[in-house]
Design a protein around this motif. Structure first.
Motif, PDB file in Angstrom:
ATOM      1  N   VAL A   1       1.143   0.508  -8.522  1.00 10.35           N
ATOM      2  CA  VAL A   1       1.093   1.513  -7.451  1.00 10.35           C
ATOM      3  C   VAL A   1       0.231   1.067  -6.272  1.00 10.35           C
ATOM      4  N   VAL A   2      -0.096  -0.220  -6.191  1.00  8.49           N
ATOM      5  CA  VAL A   2      -0.985  -0.709  -5.130  1.00  8.49           C
ATOM      6  C   VAL A   2      -0.400  -0.403  -3.749  1.00  8.49           C
ATOM      7  N   ASP A   3       0.882  -0.693  -3.571  1.00  6.43           N
ATOM      8  CA  ASP A   3       1.501  -0.467  -2.254  1.00  6.43           C
ATOM      9  C   ASP A   3       1.492   1.013  -1.890  1.00  6.43           C
ATOM     10  N   ARG A   4       1.713   1.860  -2.881  1.00  6.97           N
ATOM     11  CA  ARG A   4       1.721   3.291  -2.614  1.00  6.97           C
ATOM     12  C   ARG A   4       0.335   3.776  -2.187  1.00  6.97           C
ATOM     13  N   VAL A   5      -0.709   3.270  -2.861  1.00  4.87           N
ATOM     14  CA  VAL A   5      -2.076   3.658  -2.500  1.00  4.87           C
ATOM     15  C   VAL A   5      -2.391   3.201  -1.084  1.00  4.87           C
ATOM     16  N   ARG A   6      -1.989   1.988  -0.772  1.00  5.62           N
ATOM     17  CA  ARG A   6      -2.239   1.483   0.585  1.00  5.62           C
ATOM     18  C   ARG A   6      -1.534   2.332   1.622  1.00  5.62           C
ATOM     19  N   ALA A   7      -0.336   2.809   1.282  1.00  9.34           N
ATOM     20  CA  ALA A   7       0.387   3.664   2.223  1.00  9.34           C
ATOM     21  C   ALA A   7      -0.331   4.998   2.420  1.00  9.34           C
ATOM     22  N   GLU A   8      -0.913   5.538   1.340  1.00 12.37           N
ATOM     23  CA  GLU A   8      -1.598   6.825   1.422  1.00 12.37           C
ATOM     24  C   GLU A   8      -2.936   6.731   2.147  1.00 12.37           C
ATOM     25  N   LEU A   9      -3.643   5.612   1.945  1.00 11.24           N
ATOM     26  CA  LEU A   9      -5.001   5.487   2.497  1.00 11.24           C
ATOM     27  C   LEU A   9      -5.092   4.438   3.595  1.00 11.24           C
ATOM     28  N   GLY A  10      -3.940   3.979   4.064  1.00  9.71           N
ATOM     29  CA  GLY A  10      -3.937   2.895   5.027  1.00  9.71           C
ATOM     30  C   GLY A  10      -4.615   3.211   6.343  1.00  9.71           C
ATOM     31  N   ASP A  11      -4.671   4.497   6.714  1.00  2.84           N
ATOM     32  CA  ASP A  11      -5.303   4.876   7.980  1.00  2.84           C
ATOM     33  C   ASP A  11      -6.818   4.829   7.912  1.00  2.84           C
ATOM     34  N   TRP A  12      -7.358   4.647   6.722  1.00  2.00           N
ATOM     35  CA  TRP A  12      -8.803   4.628   6.533  1.00  2.00           C
ATOM     36  C   TRP A  12      -9.226   3.186   6.272  1.00  2.00           C
ATOM     37  N   GLU A  13     -10.145   2.709   7.034  1.00  2.00           N
ATOM     38  CA  GLU A  13     -10.569   1.314   6.907  1.00  2.00           C
ATOM     39  C   GLU A  13     -11.265   1.105   5.568  1.00  2.00           C
ATOM     40  N   GLY A  14     -10.663   0.285   4.731  1.00  2.00           N
ATOM     41  CA  GLY A  14     -11.212   0.018   3.409  1.00  2.00           C
ATOM     42  C   GLY A  14     -10.346  -1.009   2.699  1.00  2.00           C
ATOM     43  N   ASP A  15     -10.480  -1.092   1.381  1.00  2.00           N
ATOM     44  CA  ASP A  15      -9.781  -2.129   0.623  1.00  2.00           C
ATOM     45  C   ASP A  15      -9.152  -1.519  -0.624  1.00  2.00           C
ATOM     46  N   VAL A  16      -7.943  -1.989  -0.953  1.00  2.00           N
ATOM     47  CA  VAL A  16      -7.248  -1.581  -2.169  1.00  2.00           C
ATOM     48  C   VAL A  16      -6.946  -2.838  -2.969  1.00  2.00           C
ATOM     49  N   ARG A  17      -7.368  -2.872  -4.214  1.00  2.00           N
ATOM     50  CA  ARG A  17      -7.167  -4.046  -5.069  1.00  2.00           C
ATOM     51  C   ARG A  17      -6.448  -3.635  -6.361  1.00  2.00           C
ATOM     52  N   PRO A  18      -5.581  -4.513  -6.897  1.00  2.00           N
ATOM     53  CA  PRO A  18      -4.966  -4.224  -8.200  1.00  2.00           C
ATOM     54  C   PRO A  18      -5.983  -4.369  -9.329  1.00  2.00           C
ATOM     55  N   ALA A  19      -5.833  -3.580 -10.365  1.00  2.00           N
ATOM     56  CA  ALA A  19      -6.776  -3.606 -11.482  1.00  2.00           C
ATOM     57  C   ALA A  19      -6.834  -4.975 -12.138  1.00  2.00           C
ATOM     58  N   SER A  20      -5.703  -5.678 -12.199  1.00  2.00           N
ATOM     59  CA  SER A  20      -5.686  -6.987 -12.853  1.00  2.00           C
ATOM     60  C   SER A  20      -6.598  -7.987 -12.146  1.00  2.00           C
ATOM     61  N   GLU A  21      -6.747  -7.832 -10.829  1.00  2.00           N
ATOM     62  CA  GLU A  21      -7.578  -8.760 -10.061  1.00  2.00           C
ATOM     63  C   GLU A  21      -9.049  -8.642 -10.447  1.00  2.00           C
ATOM     64  N   LEU A  22      -9.450  -7.481 -10.907  1.00  2.00           N
ATOM     65  CA  LEU A  22     -10.848  -7.266 -11.308  1.00  2.00           C
ATOM     66  C   LEU A  22     -11.072  -7.549 -12.796  1.00  2.00           C
ATOM     67  N   GLY A  23      -9.983  -7.868 -13.533  1.00  2.00           N
ATOM     68  CA  GLY A  23     -10.130  -8.215 -14.937  1.00  2.00           C
ATOM     69  C   GLY A  23      -9.790  -7.110 -15.907  1.00  2.00           C
ATOM     70  N   PHE A  24      -9.210  -5.994 -15.438  1.00  2.00           N
ATOM     71  CA  PHE A  24      -8.937  -4.873 -16.333  1.00  2.00           C
ATOM     72  C   PHE A  24      -7.758  -5.127 -17.267  1.00  2.00           C
ATOM     73  N   HIS A  25      -6.909  -6.098 -16.949  1.00  2.00           N
ATOM     74  CA  HIS A  25      -5.767  -6.403 -17.812  1.00  2.00           C
ATOM     75  C   HIS A  25      -5.917  -7.773 -18.459  1.00  2.00           C
ATOM     76  N   ALA A  26      -7.097  -8.363 -18.401  1.00  2.00           N
ATOM     77  CA  ALA A  26      -7.298  -9.719 -18.903  1.00  2.00           C
ATOM     78  C   ALA A  26      -7.309  -9.733 -20.431  1.00  2.00           C
ATOM     79  N   ALA A  27      -6.930 -10.856 -20.975  1.00  2.00           N
ATOM     80  CA  ALA A  27      -7.037 -11.081 -22.419  1.00  2.00           C
ATOM     81  C   ALA A  27      -7.756 -12.420 -22.632  1.00  2.00           C
TER      82      ALA A  27
END
Length: 660
Positions: free
Chosen positions: A41-67
């Motif tokens: 849902v990363v693209d959807r979140v960016r679409a919802e909050l895109g007008d606000w200056e900030g950052d959206v990252r996928p959970a896997s990038e932070l290690g939440f889906h790592a094995a």
């Protein structure tokens, strides 16, 4: 400003308005923001909050889906994100995290509480605030309860920040000290309840014993014996707190018996087992109890050595008290079984509520947990009663639950337009159980939804494995019409599996008391029936130039089961008939053999007597009850090209209860 808040969303979309207000509040104070979204849902979140200056990252990038899943890695990456923002001039960072990963990955569920405790510590260490987004309709009950304990504040739907009276400081959770939990809450009611510090000589509170019924599907960090993770699907695997697996090897005992002993005591929980029960389970053929108890003593000593973790020699995980052995694993040990069951039930509930996407997520998580049959590496050759009660039944039940859950997942894929995934899931189910009708039907529906009539016709032809014909096998004309109808549907007949039988409704009686009419009826079905079916089908086999006839007899012919003369005599006739037909049809390339099954747990057998599930098991070389599927292998062999030089034979399939 609040630093560690929980958001509980009952709906099926994120509370965007509430999140925008929070972002605005923190931005006014010079804080940056980071949103960690489920990968899909990363693209959807960016679409919802895109007008606000900030950052959206996928959970896997932070290690939440790592094995393997490591909380330390996630916390390190979060610190790095905060550091970058501070270096860029931000006064702090608001981090919003979707908690869907705690359901998606088994490891995420195991370490959910450890993660939350680490996040809470970060808020005291750095200028960072966490807004944890919990999908109430998706997360498991134990996870939601744990989240309430771990967040000092909750964000209400109207934007109010509510103090959480159920909050427990992480330092108490990591100690697994329930007395300290109680003291914290009691002191919150009135500081006068504050407990005096314990002296150094005061013994630590004793942790309650492990029980399966109250086992939460989560693990709390630390505590006596550390944190264990036990997986039972696909084989028994036990992992210590540091992730290292137990090695099922030890000196001085049969290591093959270690897994059954551990698994049996695990599911007996606080009830435990007497030494006599364990001897019966592990060495059912031992006539001398003293010899069995001596073996058990060695095996228990070996298992204790296996379970003792390095540096933890003071903890006894296998206790003997009041004449019973108990497995005393750490209280909050994680076990895959409760989580698997809850995910399947959660998926069904979400499906009923027409929440397809979240139901798919629940079933996908269950699929990742079910890596094979329940305790697949635990042999089922122990005591008849104990084995059937605690392992075989669970194994079959979970297998059926898995087939049902995956077929429902395929249906959800189809109804949500993911037709390729639907077909692939059906194929996975059919690889496990080729005749599973619900999956066959669902695959046809998926092809139809994809507008592929050619695939529908091909799949239907492939799965049309039987034509149902209601026929009185003692009537020659009807058996002839049956053979013609089947040959017409399939273009011929290659194999006849001849199994007309009166069995379940028969009353056992001395041969002098059997009614002649009953005798004639049994012979008409059980012996005349196979003869007429063979007469009707043989012309079609001859037309092929080869064929197989497999007559189903019974092992009772060899044992001469008393009070059963009509049935035993009819099945003895089937064996004799098979030998005659083998002589007469051999020149036509047609083999004729008989299979003599032992007492099999069919629906009819279960209604014959009390204790049917364990009847005769103690007389077999293989110590378990016979299942209908046990006959399938013999039938497939006799129907295959590999049996082309085998004819006139009777193959007993009874687990070695009798030998020819």
């Amino acid at each position: 400003m609040s630093r560690h808040l929980a958001v509980y969303d009952e709906g099926h979309t994120r509370p965007w308005g509430l999140l925008r207000k929070q972002i605005q509040t923190y931005r006014e104070r010079g804080w940056a923001w980071l949103y960690i979204a489920d990968d899909g849902v990363v693209d959807r979140v960016r679409a919802e909050l895109g007008d606000w200056e900030g950052d959206v990252r996928p959970a896997s990038e932070l290690g939440f889906h790592a094995a393997p899943f490591r909380v330390s890695t996630i916390l390190t990456r979060l610190r790095a994100q905060v550091g970058q923002a501070l270096d860029g001039g931000a006064a702090g960072v608001l981090i919003m995290v979707e908690l869907g990963w705690a359901v998606r990955t088994p490891a995420g569920a195991v370490y959910h509480q450890e993660y939350e405790a680490g996040v809470h510590d970060l808020t005291a260490e750095l200028p960072v605030a966490f807004l944890c987004l919990h999908p109430r309709h998706l997360m498991l009950g134990g996870q939601l309860l744990a989240s309430l304990h771990l967040h000092p504040q909750v964000l209400a739907p109207d934007g109010r920040v509510l103090g959480n009276p159920h909050f427990v400081p992480p330092r108490l959770i990591t100690r697994q000290d329930e007395r300290a939990h109680f003291g914290h809450w009691l002191e919150g009611l009135d500081p006068a309840f504050q407990e005096r510090p314990q002296s150094a000589t005061t013994p630590s509170p004793v942790q309650p014993h492990y029980t399966l019924d109250t086992l939460p599907p989560l693990v709390i960090v630390g505590g006596a014996g550390g944190k264990w993770k036990i997986r039972t699907f696909g084989g028994l695997r036990v992992y210590r707190e540091d992730g290292t697996p137990l090695e099922w090897r030890g000196p001085g005992a049969s290591t093959r018996k270690l897994r059954p002993l551990f698994a049996f005591l695990l599911f007996r929980a606080e009830e435990g087992a007497t030494p006599e029960e364990l001897v019966e389970l592990l060495w059912p053929d031992t006539d001398d109890l003293d010899v069995g108890l001596g073996r058990l003593y060695l095996l228990v000593r070996c298992l204790r050595q296996v379970l003792t973790q390095p540096g933890g020699e003071g903890r006894t995980f296998l206790r003997h008290e009041y004449g019973r052995y108990l497995l005393d694993v750490p209280e909050h040990t994680w076990l895959d079984v409760p989580m698997y069951q809850e995910l399947c039930h959660q998926g069904a509930a979400l499906d009923a509520a027409n929440d397809f996407s979240e139901a798919i997520l629940a079933y996908q998580s269950a699929e990742r947990l079910y890596t094979g049959e329940f305790l697949a590496d635990v042999p089922l050759d122990g005591s008849a009663n104990a084995t059937l009660e605690w392992c075989w039944g669970r194994r079959a039940w979970f297998r059926d639950m898995h087939l049902t859950a995956m077929t429902r997942l395929a249906s959800l894929y189809r109804r949500s337009g993911q037709l390729t995934e639907a077909q692939a899931t059906c194929d996975a189910v059919l690889r496990l159980e080729p005749t599973y009708e619900a999956a066959q039907e669902e695959k046809l529906l998926a092809y139809a939804a994809a507008a592929r009539p050619d695939a529908v016709r091909r799949q239907y032809a492939d799965t049309r494995q039987a034509v149902g014909v209601h026929v009185d096998v003692s009537d020659e004309g009807r058996t002839l019409r049956m053979a013609e109808e089947v040959a017409g549907a399939f273009g011929g007949i290659d194999v006849l599996i001849n199994n007309p039988s009166l069995y379940g409704g028969l009353e056992r009686a001395p041969f002098t008391e059997i009614d002649p009419a009953t005798w004639d009826r049994v012979m008409g079905v059980n012996l005349k029936g196979p003869w007429l079916c063979a007469r009707a089908v043989t012309p079609h086999l001859r037309a092929r130039g080869a064929g197989r006839t497999i007559n189903i007899a019974s092992a009772t012919v060899m044992s001469g089961s008393p009070l059963w003369a009509h049935y035993v005599a009819s099945k003895g006739g089937v064996i004799a008939l098979s030998r005659v037909l083998a002589r007469e049809l051999g020149a036509d390339g047609i083999t004729v053999n008989a299979i003599a099954p032992g007492f099999t747990l069919t629906e009819a057998s279960l209604g014959l007597m009390e204790g049917a599930q364990t009847y005769g098991v103690d007389r077999g070389a293989i110590r378990r009850a016979q299942q209908p599927g046990d006959v399938v292998g013999a039938a497939l062999f006799l129907a295959s090209p590999g049996s082309a030089f085998v004819t006139g034979q009777t193959l007993i399939v009874d687990g070695g209860r009798q030998f020819l």
